[in-house]
Structures are given as C-alpha cells and as structure tokens.
Design a protein around this motif. Structure first.
Motif, mmCIF file in Angstrom:
data_model
loop_
_atom_site.group_PDB
_atom_site.id
_atom_site.type_symbol
_atom_site.label_atom_id
_atom_site.label_comp_id
_atom_site.label_asym_id
_atom_site.label_seq_id
_atom_site.Cartn_x
_atom_site.Cartn_y
_atom_site.Cartn_z
ATOM 1 N N SER A 1 0.840 -1.325 -0.088
ATOM 2 C CA SER A 1 0.008 0.027 0.019
ATOM 3 C C SER A 1 0.905 1.228 -0.044
ATOM 4 C CB SER A 1 -0.883 -0.137 1.343
ATOM 5 O OG SER A 1 -1.663 1.228 1.405
ATOM 6 N N SER A 2 0.485 2.467 -0.881
ATOM 7 C CA SER A 2 1.072 3.387 -0.595
ATOM 8 C C SER A 2 0.066 4.559 -0.387
ATOM 9 C CB SER A 2 1.654 4.061 -2.183
ATOM 10 O OG SER A 2 0.523 3.719 -3.119
ATOM 11 N N ASP A 3 -1.027 4.264 -0.100
ATOM 12 C CA ASP A 3 -2.063 5.104 0.328
ATOM 13 C C ASP A 3 -1.969 5.331 1.697
ATOM 14 O OD1 ASP A 3 -4.230 6.955 0.405
ATOM 15 O OD2 ASP A 3 -5.688 5.224 0.599
ATOM 16 N N PRO A 4 -1.976 6.380 2.433
ATOM 17 C CA PRO A 4 -1.791 6.661 3.822
ATOM 18 C C PRO A 4 -3.192 6.180 4.661
ATOM 19 C CG PRO A 4 -1.069 8.568 2.857
ATOM 20 C CD PRO A 4 -1.248 7.790 2.057
ATOM 21 N N ILE A 5 -4.137 6.255 3.904
ATOM 22 C CA ILE A 5 -5.514 6.214 4.515
ATOM 23 C C ILE A 5 -5.794 4.639 4.425
ATOM 24 C CG2 ILE A 5 -7.997 6.410 4.314
ATOM 25 C CD1 ILE A 5 -7.358 9.202 3.359
ATOM 26 N N THR A 6 -5.371 3.857 3.552
ATOM 27 C CA THR A 6 -5.268 2.802 3.280
ATOM 28 C C THR A 6 -4.287 1.971 4.467
ATOM 29 O OG1 THR A 6 -6.105 2.745 0.945
ATOM 30 C CG2 THR A 6 -5.362 0.570 1.675
ATOM 31 N N SER A 7 -3.362 2.344 4.324
ATOM 32 C CA SER A 7 -2.482 1.749 5.424
ATOM 33 C C SER A 7 -2.898 1.946 6.477
ATOM 34 C CB SER A 7 -1.288 2.486 5.047
ATOM 35 O OG SER A 7 -0.385 2.301 4.051
ATOM 36 N N GLN A 8 -3.424 3.070 7.115
ATOM 37 C CA GLN A 8 -4.201 3.180 8.407
ATOM 38 C C GLN A 8 -5.118 2.240 8.751
ATOM 39 O OE1 GLN A 8 -2.694 4.889 10.868
ATOM 40 N NE2 GLN A 8 -3.905 3.906 11.969
ATOM 41 N N TYR A 9 -5.996 2.034 7.700
ATOM 42 C CA TYR A 9 -7.179 0.997 7.840
ATOM 43 C C TYR A 9 -6.461 -0.418 8.049
ATOM 44 C CZ TYR A 9 -11.074 -2.261 6.345
ATOM 45 O OH TYR A 9 -11.701 -3.193 6.314
ATOM 46 N N ILE A 10 -5.573 -0.567 7.110
ATOM 47 C CA ILE A 10 -4.914 -2.062 7.155
ATOM 48 C C ILE A 10 -4.114 -2.344 8.779
ATOM 49 C CG2 ILE A 10 -2.941 -3.661 6.271
ATOM 50 C CD1 ILE A 10 -3.700 -2.280 3.673
ATOM 51 N N ILE A 11 -3.551 -1.068 9.209
ATOM 52 C CA ILE A 11 -2.925 -1.152 10.531
ATOM 53 C C ILE A 11 -4.086 -1.534 11.482
ATOM 54 C CG2 ILE A 11 -1.934 0.090 12.237
ATOM 55 C CD1 ILE A 11 0.029 1.262 9.731
ATOM 56 N N SER A 12 -5.235 -0.906 11.433
ATOM 57 C CA SER A 12 -6.330 -0.843 12.350
ATOM 58 C C SER A 12 -6.776 -2.427 12.369
ATOM 59 C CB SER A 12 -7.329 -0.053 12.014
ATOM 60 O OG SER A 12 -8.432 -0.316 12.846
ATOM 61 N N ARG A 13 -6.987 -2.867 11.236
ATOM 62 C CA ARG A 13 -7.461 -4.270 11.288
ATOM 63 C C ARG A 13 -6.260 -5.557 11.722
ATOM 64 N NH1 ARG A 13 -9.654 -6.149 5.784
ATOM 65 N NH2 ARG A 13 -9.788 -8.004 6.784
ATOM 66 N N MET A 14 -5.005 -4.990 11.532
ATOM 67 C CA MET A 14 -4.033 -5.702 12.182
ATOM 68 C C MET A 14 -3.938 -5.867 13.617
ATOM 69 S SD MET A 14 -0.944 -5.299 9.316
ATOM 70 C CE MET A 14 0.209 -6.242 10.183
ATOM 71 N N GLN A 15 -4.139 -4.632 14.050
ATOM 72 C CA GLN A 15 -4.372 -4.716 15.264
ATOM 73 C C GLN A 15 -5.477 -5.487 16.047
ATOM 74 O OE1 GLN A 15 -4.414 -0.378 15.688
ATOM 75 N NE2 GLN A 15 -2.191 -0.250 16.181
ATOM 76 N N ASN A 16 -6.534 -5.205 15.519
ATOM 77 C CA ASN A 16 -7.716 -6.098 15.801
ATOM 78 C C ASN A 16 -7.746 -7.547 15.922
ATOM 79 O OD1 ASN A 16 -10.492 -7.467 14.839
ATOM 80 N ND2 ASN A 16 -11.142 -5.528 16.308
ATOM 81 N N ARG A 17 -7.111 -8.023 14.567
ATOM 82 C CA ARG A 17 -6.813 -9.414 14.444
ATOM 83 C C ARG A 17 -5.918 -9.989 15.603
ATOM 84 N NH1 ARG A 17 -10.595 -8.018 12.394
ATOM 85 N NH2 ARG A 17 -11.602 -8.752 10.249
ATOM 86 N N SER A 18 -4.642 -8.831 15.864
ATOM 87 C CA SER A 18 -3.829 -9.552 16.713
ATOM 88 C C SER A 18 -4.272 -9.583 18.033
ATOM 89 C CB SER A 18 -2.750 -8.336 16.679
ATOM 90 O OG SER A 18 -1.707 -8.787 17.722
ATOM 91 N N ALA A 19 -5.368 -8.649 18.547
ATOM 92 C CA ALA A 19 -5.980 -8.777 19.905
ATOM 93 C C ALA A 19 -6.666 -10.120 19.977
ATOM 94 C CB ALA A 19 -6.869 -7.436 20.011
#
Length: 72
Positions: free
Chosen positions: A30-48
């Motif tokens: 991903s090169s889009d900051p908004i998409t990257s933030q969304y992916i990071i948020s999903r990763m944090q949720n899945r990690s929890a």
C-alpha cells in the motif's frame, strides 16, 4: 473444553495468523496513507483476537491435561 472445541479453536488461530500475514503483505504494497491506516487498524484488531484465542487455547489444553491426569 473438549477435544473438538480445542481443534476448532486451533483452526481459528491458524486462520487468523494467515489473515495477519495477508494484511502484512497488503500493508507492504500500500502507498495510500488512509488505506495503510485501515490495514494497521485491522491488524491490531486481529492481533488482539489472536491473543485472546491463544490464551483461551492454553487454558483449554491445561484443563484437558488436568482431566487426563485425574487432577481435576
């Protein structure tokens, strides 16, 4: 927790690890900051969720081990 429940929980953990790997690849691409933030948020949720399921699996395995040893 019975063996079938433990097996199902183990499958869910494997699925979440696979999903985290895919999200990691998506974030890398991903090169889009908004998409990257969304992916990071999903990763944090899945990690929890993975952390909770792993702890639950450990508790279930310990419980089953105590039963098999007759330690109740």
């Amino acid at each position: 927790m019975n063996k079938l429940a433990i097996k199902e929980l183990h499958k869910q953990i494997d699925d979440q690890i696979h999903e985290l790997k895919n999200l990691s690849l998506s974030l890398h691409r991903s090169s889009d900051p908004i998409t990257s933030q969304y992916i990071i948020s999903r990763m944090q949720n899945r990690s929890a969720q993975l952390h909770i399921r792993t702890a639950h699996l450990g508790t279930g395995l310990a419980e089953q081990g105590r039963k098999e040893m007759g330690w109740n």
